[in-house]
Design an enzyme around this catalytic site. Sequence first.
Site, PDB file in Angstrom:
ATOM      1  N   ASP A 146     -21.121  10.244  24.151  1.00 65.54           N
ATOM      2  CA  ASP A 146     -21.765   8.975  23.796  1.00 65.54           C
ATOM      3  C   ASP A 146     -20.856   8.023  23.038  1.00 65.54           C
ATOM      4  O   ASP A 146     -20.964   6.810  23.179  1.00 65.54           O
ATOM      5  CB  ASP A 146     -23.024   9.232  22.966  1.00 65.54           C
ATOM      6  CG  ASP A 146     -22.690   9.749  21.571  1.00 65.54           C
ATOM      7  OD1 ASP A 146     -22.097  10.842  21.473  1.00 65.54           O
ATOM      8  OD2 ASP A 146     -23.011   9.059  20.583  1.00 65.54           O
ATOM      9  N   ASP A 175     -17.486  11.255  19.397  1.00 65.17           N
ATOM     10  CA  ASP A 175     -17.629  12.696  19.228  1.00 65.17           C
ATOM     11  C   ASP A 175     -17.612  13.370  20.593  1.00 65.17           C
ATOM     12  O   ASP A 175     -17.302  12.749  21.603  1.00 65.17           O
ATOM     13  CB  ASP A 175     -18.916  13.022  18.457  1.00 65.17           C
ATOM     14  CG  ASP A 175     -20.142  12.374  19.097  1.00 65.17           C
ATOM     15  OD1 ASP A 175     -20.063  11.980  20.280  1.00 65.17           O
ATOM     16  OD2 ASP A 175     -21.181  12.266  18.427  1.00 65.17           O
ATOM     17  N   TYR A 189     -29.796  10.452  17.151  1.00 61.82           N
ATOM     18  CA  TYR A 189     -30.528   9.655  18.144  1.00 61.82           C
ATOM     19  C   TYR A 189     -32.010   9.977  18.115  1.00 61.82           C
ATOM     20  O   TYR A 189     -32.641  10.154  19.154  1.00 61.82           O
ATOM     21  CB  TYR A 189     -29.937   9.855  19.538  1.00 61.82           C
ATOM     22  CG  TYR A 189     -28.556   9.247  19.673  1.00 61.82           C
ATOM     23  CD1 TYR A 189     -28.395   7.868  19.771  1.00 61.82           C
ATOM     24  CD2 TYR A 189     -27.423  10.044  19.656  1.00 61.82           C
ATOM     25  CE1 TYR A 189     -27.129   7.300  19.865  1.00 61.82           C
ATOM     26  CE2 TYR A 189     -26.153   9.490  19.746  1.00 61.82           C
ATOM     27  CZ  TYR A 189     -26.016   8.118  19.847  1.00 61.82           C
ATOM     28  OH  TYR A 189     -24.761   7.563  19.933  1.00 61.82           O
ATOM     29  N   GLU A 192     -16.272   2.801  15.435  1.00 62.37           N
ATOM     30  CA  GLU A 192     -16.588   3.729  16.524  1.00 62.37           C
ATOM     31  C   GLU A 192     -17.102   2.982  17.751  1.00 62.37           C
ATOM     32  O   GLU A 192     -18.005   2.146  17.643  1.00 62.37           O
ATOM     33  CB  GLU A 192     -17.633   4.749  16.078  1.00 62.37           C
ATOM     34  CG  GLU A 192     -17.870   5.843  17.107  1.00 62.37           C
ATOM     35  CD  GLU A 192     -18.741   6.977  16.572  1.00 62.37           C
ATOM     36  OE1 GLU A 192     -18.692   8.073  17.151  1.00 62.37           O
ATOM     37  OE2 GLU A 192     -19.453   6.764  15.563  1.00 62.37           O
TER      38      GLU A 192
END
Length: 507
Positions: free
Chosen positions: A81, A84, A232, A482
Amino acid sequence: MASGERNSMITLLTLLLLLGMAMLDRVASQNYGDALSKCILFFEGQRSGKLPPNQRMNWRKDSALRDGFDIGMNLVGGYYDAGDNVKFNFPMAFSTTMLAWSVIEFGQFMGSDLQYALDSIRWGTDYLLEATKFPGKVTAAVGDPNADHNCWQRPEDMDTPRTSYVVNQTHPGSEVSAETAAALAASSLVFESADKKYSIVLVNRAKQVFDFADMFRGNYKDSVGQGVCPFYCDYDGYVDELIWGAAWLFKVTNEQKYWDYLQRNIPRLPKKVTTLVDGQLQASASFAEFGWDAKYAGINVLVSGLVMNSNNSNPYVLQAGKFVCTLLPESPSKSVSYSPGGLLFKPGGSNMQHATSLSFLLVVYAQYLKKHNGAVPCGNVNAEPSRLEQIAKGQVDYILGKNPLSMSYMVGFGQKFPQRIHHRAASLPSIGNHPEHIKCKDGTPYFQTKNPNPNLLTGAIVGGPDEKDQFPDNRMNAPQSEPTTYINAPFVGVLAYFKAFPNPQAI
């Protein structure tokens, strides 16, 4: 000077001015085209699984080749995603939906990048088909998120548990299931002409998964929270995803039952949406929200394109208009803020996801309005379609470098861009340069160093600057540095449009 000479001079100056404007448009179009190519290329850097022979981001190698084996499934593939090495299916499915919607609306402007866009969608849908292979089950995530986040490790080296988290009839997850259905349905429309057989497989699976999501209702945080929260969690419930899934199935199939489902359930959408902001739950007006966890504005824009100027236009067109009015700086009902340099802001981290996804809705809605000779009334302000496009273009230009720092927030685009993005694979030496295994904690020095990342994750758009237009370019500042798939996915469509029409005033 004689009048004839004066007229000739005026004509010449006019021609030079028009020629100059045309050249500027051509340069702008090329810049947006370059950004589009890189925006799509980013997804190759996020690939999990066995990489194909035509992989262009070749510092990445095969990874997570046993995913799903713990539950007797083949869950190899899909996307990581963000920075990571976990596969979270909820935001992955949303990213796939947005890539598909980008192609549906603007694929005709993508040129040679269209095939790469289709490849990026298919990489997602191939995985989602495997994740929904068994009726009554939908994979929600792969990879222990807490163990993964405790390591700074290349995806090719992972030795953390690759736990599979699955929702089923007794432990439901309607939001991840319905978003998966939306992704499969939208993608079926993309492949309708390019691969009819595959398109049929996608829409049939979408129907099956939607029925499961609707019949066995529940929040996936209550079923597989250990695998998806707090990263999430979906705090505003699953009704919006169910309606979103039904809307896509109606658009694709035109079956009455999905329209009836929309009409029956749209009144049940909550008026307020709850999101996690800096560790605290905050409520806001639902009609103005759109992202991986809230589909409200997306539902209204999508359905408005199907019912505008018809007897079925309410409440969709009205709510879509209200959403647009929250974004216009001159609107009396504006609810977002803008930085001094002009970047749109909403509460929470990874702000660039709002700038890209809301810009996408603006550009799409502008096309629907133009088709019906419409505009959006915002109190004493009447917003023409070109105004919506101007707002979106302002966000695009800011992201690509027209900002107080003169920094592009897309890696590899322009002369100045983030060098220390929060991304494991990009920040650690590649397999090609360092074939030896890097253990969980052995990557920590690479995380902490102030040196630039050794690998260029071309096309990655980071979380972005703060509300004062400042950006520290610090790998340890995840909210700002990120990248994520759901920042890039809607931007694909926006860039494709402005590649074709770089000057909204001229439309």
